[in-house]
Design an enzyme around this catalytic site. Structure first.
Site, PDB file in Angstrom:
ATOM      1  N   HIS A  97      46.596  64.250   7.749  1.00 17.59           N
ATOM      2  CA  HIS A  97      47.179  65.302   8.591  1.00 17.59           C
ATOM      3  C   HIS A  97      46.942  64.952  10.060  1.00 17.59           C
ATOM      4  O   HIS A  97      45.803  64.865  10.513  1.00 17.59           O
ATOM      5  CB  HIS A  97      46.550  66.658   8.262  1.00 17.59           C
ATOM      6  CG  HIS A  97      47.354  67.828   8.743  1.00 17.59           C
ATOM      7  ND1 HIS A  97      47.743  68.838   7.897  1.00 17.59           N
ATOM      8  CD2 HIS A  97      47.844  68.157   9.965  1.00 17.59           C
ATOM      9  CE1 HIS A  97      48.429  69.746   8.588  1.00 17.59           C
ATOM     10  NE2 HIS A  97      48.497  69.337   9.852  1.00 17.59           N
ATOM     11  N   LEU A  98      48.021  64.767  10.775  1.00 21.06           N
ATOM     12  CA  LEU A  98      47.985  64.431  12.186  1.00 21.06           C
ATOM     13  C   LEU A  98      47.148  65.447  12.964  1.00 21.06           C
ATOM     14  O   LEU A  98      47.281  66.655  12.767  1.00 21.06           O
ATOM     15  CB  LEU A  98      49.429  64.428  12.728  1.00 21.06           C
ATOM     16  CG  LEU A  98      49.635  64.171  14.210  1.00 21.06           C
ATOM     17  CD1 LEU A  98      49.143  62.784  14.591  1.00 21.06           C
ATOM     18  CD2 LEU A  98      51.104  64.345  14.559  1.00 21.06           C
ATOM     19  N   HIS A  99      46.279  64.963  13.839  1.00 18.84           N
ATOM     20  CA  HIS A  99      45.504  65.833  14.717  1.00 18.84           C
ATOM     21  C   HIS A  99      45.063  65.047  15.946  1.00 18.84           C
ATOM     22  O   HIS A  99      44.730  63.876  15.854  1.00 18.84           O
ATOM     23  CB  HIS A  99      44.298  66.448  13.988  1.00 18.84           C
ATOM     24  CG  HIS A  99      43.364  65.444  13.391  1.00 18.84           C
ATOM     25  ND1 HIS A  99      43.655  64.752  12.234  1.00 18.84           N
ATOM     26  CD2 HIS A  99      42.149  65.017  13.790  1.00 18.84           C
ATOM     27  CE1 HIS A  99      42.645  63.944  11.944  1.00 18.84           C
ATOM     28  NE2 HIS A  99      41.721  64.079  12.876  1.00 18.84           N
ATOM     29  N   GLN A 100      45.124  65.704  17.072  1.00 12.49           N
ATOM     30  CA  GLN A 100      44.737  65.094  18.336  1.00 12.49           C
ATOM     31  C   GLN A 100      43.422  65.699  18.810  1.00 12.49           C
ATOM     32  O   GLN A 100      43.256  66.908  18.812  1.00 12.49           O
ATOM     33  CB  GLN A 100      45.818  65.329  19.390  1.00 12.49           C
ATOM     34  CG  GLN A 100      45.447  64.759  20.749  1.00 12.49           C
ATOM     35  CD  GLN A 100      46.640  64.693  21.648  1.00 12.49           C
ATOM     36  OE1 GLN A 100      47.386  63.728  21.609  1.00 12.49           O
ATOM     37  NE2 GLN A 100      46.836  65.712  22.455  1.00 12.49           N
ATOM     38  N   VAL A 123      40.321  62.802   8.697  1.00  8.04           N
ATOM     39  CA  VAL A 123      41.330  63.419   7.827  1.00  8.04           C
ATOM     40  C   VAL A 123      42.624  62.677   8.144  1.00  8.04           C
ATOM     41  O   VAL A 123      43.378  63.061   9.030  1.00  8.04           O
ATOM     42  CB  VAL A 123      41.479  64.934   8.094  1.00  8.04           C
ATOM     43  CG1 VAL A 123      42.539  65.547   7.187  1.00  8.04           C
ATOM     44  CG2 VAL A 123      40.143  65.644   7.907  1.00  8.04           C
TER      45      VAL A 123
END
Length: 159
Positions: free
Chosen positions: A116-119, A113
């Site tokens: 949208h930033l995600h760690q 994705v």
């Protein structure tokens, strides 16, 4: 292997997030339905619907922002705090030996994705490798997502 939670992605077709963002939608759902384990002011933590390992968490800002350098100081600070808490909770709940922590920026870097930033916070165990990923290109996960979410959320609340 029985993985009914993956059916929604199969039915969605080749570009399941072209018009919607799962990380924008999740906070509007119940914690159980959104797989959310913790909510902060600027960011939150949830289970990955496609986990590499049991307990694979994602830490996301609420705001729809694609790249790390576009996030505010408050967002990155809270993501860091949630990541540290995720590590403590996962150690307690799963007795893991280590972690893979990382952010894939853009499709070319492997972001599923990318908008949208995600760690990722992926728990690892000394004994978590077996023949499945090598021969069958399959990963065995010993718990259902709902069970993992409940255990992590309960431990988070008491930590």
């Amino acid at each position: 292997m029985w993985t009914p939670h993956r059916m929604v992605y199969i039915q969605a077709g080749p570009e399941p997030h072209a018009h919607d963002c799962p990380f924008c939608a999740a906070p509007g759902r119940s914690d159980e339905d959104g797989l959310i384990v913790a909510r902060g002011v600027h960011a939150y933590a949830l289970l990955n619907l496609f986990p590499y390992n049991s307990g694979h968490l994602l830490v996301c800002p609420y705001r729809h922002v694609a790249m790390y350098d576009q996030a505010t100081a408050e967002e990155t600070e809270e993501m860091a705090v949630l990541t540290q808490q995720a590590m403590r909770v996962l150690r307690e709940v799963s007795r893991c030996d280590g972690f893979n922590i990382g952010i894939n920026q853009g499709a070319v870097a492997g972001a599923g994705v990318e908008q949208h930033l995600h760690q990722h916070v992926v728990p690892r165990w000394n004994s978590d490798a077996n023949f499945f990923p090598i021969i069958a290109r399959t990963k065995a996960l010993p718990q259902l997502l709902g069970e993992v979410r409940q255990a992590v959320a309960d431990a988070w609340a008491s930590a």
